[in-house]
Enzyme design. Structure first.
Site, mmCIF file in Angstrom:
data_model
loop_
_atom_site.group_PDB
_atom_site.id
_atom_site.type_symbol
_atom_site.label_atom_id
_atom_site.label_comp_id
_atom_site.label_asym_id
_atom_site.label_seq_id
_atom_site.Cartn_x
_atom_site.Cartn_y
_atom_site.Cartn_z
ATOM 1 C CB CYS A 133 -0.893 -0.015 1.227
ATOM 2 S SG CYS A 133 -1.875 -1.508 1.371
ATOM 3 C CB SER A 134 3.132 2.167 -2.582
ATOM 4 O OG SER A 134 4.288 2.909 -2.693
ATOM 5 C CB ALA A 135 -0.762 5.917 -2.760
ATOM 6 N N GLY A 190 3.805 7.229 -1.554
ATOM 7 C CA GLY A 190 5.164 6.808 -1.890
ATOM 8 C C GLY A 190 6.253 7.267 -0.942
ATOM 9 C CG ASP A 196 -2.287 2.905 -2.842
ATOM 10 O OD1 ASP A 196 -1.737 3.034 -1.732
ATOM 11 O OD2 ASP A 196 -3.498 3.154 -3.025
ATOM 12 C CG ASP A 237 -7.828 -5.714 -3.390
ATOM 13 O OD1 ASP A 237 -7.130 -5.399 -2.406
ATOM 14 O OD2 ASP A 237 -8.914 -6.315 -3.288
ATOM 15 C CG ASP A 286 2.231 2.483 5.982
ATOM 16 O OD1 ASP A 286 2.012 2.356 7.191
ATOM 17 O OD2 ASP A 286 2.261 3.597 5.421
ATOM 18 C CB CYS A 335 -0.865 6.187 11.169
ATOM 19 S SG CYS A 335 -2.272 6.371 10.091
#
Ligand SMILES: C[S@@+](CC[C@H](N)C(=O)[O-])C[C@H]1O[C@@H](n2cnc3c(N)ncnc32)[C@H](O)[C@@H]1O
Length: 923
Positions: free
Chosen positions: A461-463, A465, A485, A512, A529, A586
């Protein structure tokens, strides 16, 4: 004729009137008599002195008596000797008479002691003083020290003594006068000395007296103490004495110490004493405070923020010592409820989230957490080591008027910005890609992942970045970084950032994450993440405080579990360098952190390993009534109030086997549950989502989408929720969902409904409108599934937006893939080459699936309910082709692909394989 004068003889001059010595005053003996009567009025000290004087007198008298007796005996002996000499002479003359004389002598000798005894007979009746065995009684402590009785007794004894003395004197009258005089002189001298001593050594005497008194008390100290006339402050004095003793002891020890050490010791003692006093004082003041009175329930007066603040303090105090400060008729829960409400008002939280936080933190820490969450965290940046060094960057920024510092010892790339004269997102250094604006906590997962050069790493889940580019920098642009993402809009930010930062080892995809095991496996490391509720970043996004509800948490939890299972399946346990998965969020909620990890520990061959981060709070192993795997203490939590960074969670897993410990059936069941959980779990929720969809009808989808997206929200479905609907939902679901959140999601029993053709049409329209909004809706509503089929077969009305359609198709694709996953379930890692074989087996399975009894293409109304429930996802099978095609197109047109990376070709191959497979299925 007169006499001759003799001048040699000097006439003695008598003393002049002035020179004449004044004799000592003489008082009539009787003048003291009244004094004796007034003994009772004497002061305590006077009485003691009197008693002592009398004792001394007595002792002197006894001495005199003994001396007299001695002399008397000596005299007698002399007489006897002289008599015996005479008798001897007589004997010598008579020759017989010795026996008679002896007997006489004996009788005489016997008589003498008799006399003494007679003398002392009175004295024996009274108490003889002195340290002899006969005086044991004297040694015994008196019942009441220096009391009136004692004085009275003494006075009586003195009277008796005087009488006896008189008698003695009478007896002694016949004895030597000189001796008597001497004795009396001695007596007087001693008395005089005594008197002088009384005056001069008054204090010493007093102390002696006290010593005597104390000596007298030795045997039964307690009795005496109890009735003591001396008002000793027992506690205080004793303590003081103890302290003095201590000091004395210390002094002995202190001899070896330097003066400064002695001073230090003293100072510490003093400090300890002061602290003790302060604590006592504090306790006293707390005790004196008014005990908090619970407000009346019907009392509805307006309350100010300050009053709420005070009430929060009061209730916290009550809860700190509940037994002491509580109102007897109020249970603890009442106080907790009141506190929660007040905290919600004061800090602007909804009750759900506040309740969660109250479950997590002890009250004192909760207040710290809430306070810290109100303050923005310091702005931090990460040096892009692909382009510059931290030192050079710092120098360049300082030249531009930026006030900064290294972030901490734990990072070599972080800088904290105190102030800046230029916008940090627009400096030439920023545009040149020398740094990334990134929270301090965002650096932690990459540090835990510890990427190595030339590895194959997936950032699931990169965005936008941030962490992905950090990974690339640590890898020094070697190996391959797959940045994925699911959010199409957000993935653009990844591409842009990677370009700016000079990341060239990456492949960007928009998939996905939960389906990634069909795309690619065998990664050395994976960073997940995960999308979350963002409860750790309320200072950045205060809307989190009011918008998050149990359903959000539930959805996130299920999505997180699904993504993490996939991440584990995509990791190669046999990787020479890795085999690690780092999971981070988070969010501070245990449901999204420890709970997720605990779940995957049971479902896959992974174990927790240390994160390598040398700070952070240990993850929970216990939370309320729940117990997690003990190794969860290896995970790390970060809080604003303890680390001055956003609330964050990091866990590092090591995959130790590529086999999956659960059976295929179980896996399927798990998948199903997770899918259902990500969607909805109750009818009420379906209704709410319908309402939500209706609400969104008139909204511009594109604009609505972007606006609601939180920085880390990343939940395409959730992000579109309207705030008001969320509130509604929260209120309605408060009690209903809260217990369900962490139970395995149970699918709501579906009611068989026969929908009339007209209604069907109507609902079709609604469904079409909903399509783009929520891809999960279909899975939970039978009604929708029923109407889906005709809707899909029909050409979509022109007035329906294309995006909605796409979304719907995408959601179908998601569910289809899940079905495939269930059937394929790659136990060992799948390499792209093996995929063709898998596709073949998949085809077989698909043909089985397409058998009439399994097919769900028939109208929903005709289908038996049971089958429909079991395989709701098969409805979407015909759409699969279109979806896959579209997906391939998307990937092909993605910016990363346009860069001409070899991996993209692989992907295209995979996709074309899928397409081929689908075509076969169709045939
Ligand atoms: C916390 S953010 C990731 C932040 C990112 N790692 C970074 O450091 O910049 C979570 C991301 O997960 C993405 N996401 C949500 N659901 C997903 C899914 N099913 N598969 C892949 N990505 C998903 C969201 O679009 C969002 O960008």
């Amino acid at each position: 004729m007169g006499r001759k004068a003799e001048y040699s003889e000097k006439v003695k001059k008598g003393p002049g009137r002035k020179a004449r010595k004044q004799g000592p005053p003489t008082f009539p003996k009787k003048s003291f008599a009244p004094m004796e009567e007034e003994d009772k009025k004497l002061s305590h000290r006077q009485k003691q002195r009197l008693a002592k004087r009398q004792k001394n007198k007595q002792i002197i008298k006894e001495k005199q008596k003994l001396a007299k007796e001695k002399k008397f005996q000596q005299r007698k002996q002399k007489e006897y000797h002289s008599d015996s000499e005479e008798e001897e002479e007589k004997e010598n003359l008579n020759g017989n008479g010795h026996v008679e004389d002896d007997s006489e002598m004996e009788s005489e000798e016997e008589e003498q002691p008799k006399k003494v005894v007679a003398k002392n007979s009175k004295g024996q009746q009274k108490k003889v003083k002195g340290f002899t065995d006969e005086n044991k009684e004297w040694l015994k402590p008196k019942q009441k020290k220096a009391g009136k009785q004692f004085l009275e007794k003494e006075a009586e004894e003195d009277e008796e003594e005087e009488e006896s003395d008189e008698e003695e004197q009478e007896v002694k009258e016949g004895s030597d006068d000189e001796e008597e005089v001497e004795a009396s002189d001695d007596d007087e001298e001693i008395e005089d000395e005594d008197d002088e001593d009384d005056d001069e050594e008054g204090e010493e005497e007093e102390s002696d007296d006290e010593a005597e008194v104390k000596l007298g008390k030795l045997d039964d100290l307690s009795d005496d103490d109890a009735n003591s006339d001396d008002d000793f402050d027992v506690s205080g004095d004793e303590n003081d004495d103890d302290e003095d003793d201590d000091e004395d002891d210390d002094d002995d020890d202190d001899d070896d110490l330097l003066p400064i050490e002695k001073e230090n010791k003293k100072l510490k003692k003093r400090e300890a004493k002061e602290a003790k006093l302060a604590a006592e004082e504090m306790q006293m003041s707390v005790d004196q405070q008014e005990i908090f009175q619970f407000p009346e329930e019907d009392e509805e007066k307006e309350i100010t923020l300050q009053e709420i603040q005070q009430r929060i303090k009061d209730v916290t105090l009550v809860l700190s010592d509940f037994n002491k400060y509580r109102q007897p008729d109020r249970p603890r829960s009442d106080y907790m409820d009141l506190l929660r409400k007040d905290l919600c008002v004061y800090y602007s939280y909804n009750e759900f989230l506040m309740g969660k936080l109250m479950d997590m933190f002890p009250l004192s820490e909760l207040m710290e957490y809430l306070e810290a969450s109100e303050v923005a965290r310091p702005l931090t940046i990460r040096t892009n080591t692909l382009k510059t060094r931290r030192r050079d960057l710092a120098a360049a920024l300082i030249n531009r008027g930026v006030n900064l510092d290294p972030l901490g010892k734990w990072t070599k790339v972080g800088l904290v910005i105190y102030s800046s004269q230029v916008p940090l997102g627009a400096t030439p250094e920023y545009l040149a890609g020398h740094y990334m604006i990134q929270g301090a906590s965002s650096m932690l997962p990459v540090m835990a992942l510890a990427p190595q050069e030339n590895e194959r790493i997936l950032d699931m889940c990169s965005a936008p970045g941030g962490k992905g580019s950090h990974i690339a920098a640590v890898m020094k642009n070697t190996g391959v970084l797959f940045a994925n993402d699911a959010n199409k809009d957000r993935i653009k930010a990844v591409v842009a950032n990677f370009h700016r930062l000079g990341v060239v080892n990456s492949i960007v995809s928009c998939e996905d994450g939960a389906k990634f095991r069909q795309i690619m496996t065998g990664f050395d490391r994976i960073l997940l993440d995960a999308p979350c509720t963002g409860t750790g970043v309320v200072s950045k996004d205060p809307s989190v405080k009011t918008t998050k509800c149990p359903v959000d948490v539930q959805r996130c939890y299920n999505l997180q579990r699904k993504l993490l299972l996939t991440a584990i399946d995509c990791t190669d346990a046999k990787s020479a360098t890795g085999g690690y998965i780092v999971y981070s969020t988070c969010s501070v909620l245990p449901e999204e952190n420890e709970w997720v990890i605990d779940y995957v520990l049971k479902k896959r061959n992974v174990k927790l390993v240390p994160t390598g981060l040398d700070f952070g709070v240990e993850g929970f192993t216990k939370y309320r009534q729940y117990r997690f795997h003990p190794s969860l203490n290896l995970t790390r939590r970060y809080y604003p109030h303890t680390h001055n960074m956003d609330g964050f969670f990091v866990a590092k897993l090591k995959k130790f086997s590529n086999t999956i410990p659960v059976s295929k059936e179980q896996q399927e069941e798990d998948e199903k549950q997770l899918d259902d959980g990500i969607a909805t779990t109750s009818e009420e929720n379906v209704e709410l989502l319908n309402a939500e969809a209706e609400n969104e009808e008139g909204n511009d989808e594109e604009s609505g989408k972007g606006k609601k997206l939180g920085k880390r929200a990343g939940k395409p479905v959730l992000s579109e929720l309207d705030l008001t609907i969320k509130k509604q939902k929260l209120e309605q679901s408060k009690q209903k969902y809260i217990a369900k959140v962490f139970e395995p999601p149970v699918k709501v029993p579906k009611k068989k409904k026969e929908v009339p053709a007209e209604e069907n049409k109507k609902s079709n329209g609604e469904e079409i409108k909903d399509k783009g909004k929520n891809k999960t809706k279909k899975n939970v509503s039978d009604k929708k599934e029923e109407v889906k089929e005709p809707e899909q077969k029909q050409k979509q009305p022109s007035n329906i937006k294309k995006d909605k359609k796409k979304n719907k198709q995408k959601s179908k694709e998601t569910t289809e893939t899940t079905v495939e996953v269930k059937k394929q379930q790659p136990i060992e890692k799948q390499k792209p080459k093996e995929k063709k074989e898998h596709n073949k087996s998949e085809e077989k399975q698909q043909t089985k699936k397409n058998k009439p009894e399994n097919r769900q293409e028939q109208p929903a109304t005709v289908k038996p309910e049971k089958k429909k429930e079991q395989k709701p996802l098969e409805v979407a099978t015909p759409q699969k082709k279109n979806k896959s095609t579209k997906n391939v197109e998307e990937i092909a047109s993605s910016p990363a692909l346009l860069e001409g990376k070899p991996i993209k070709q692989n992907k295209l191959k995979q996709k074309s394989n899928q397409m081929g497979k689908l075509k076969k299925n169709k045939k």
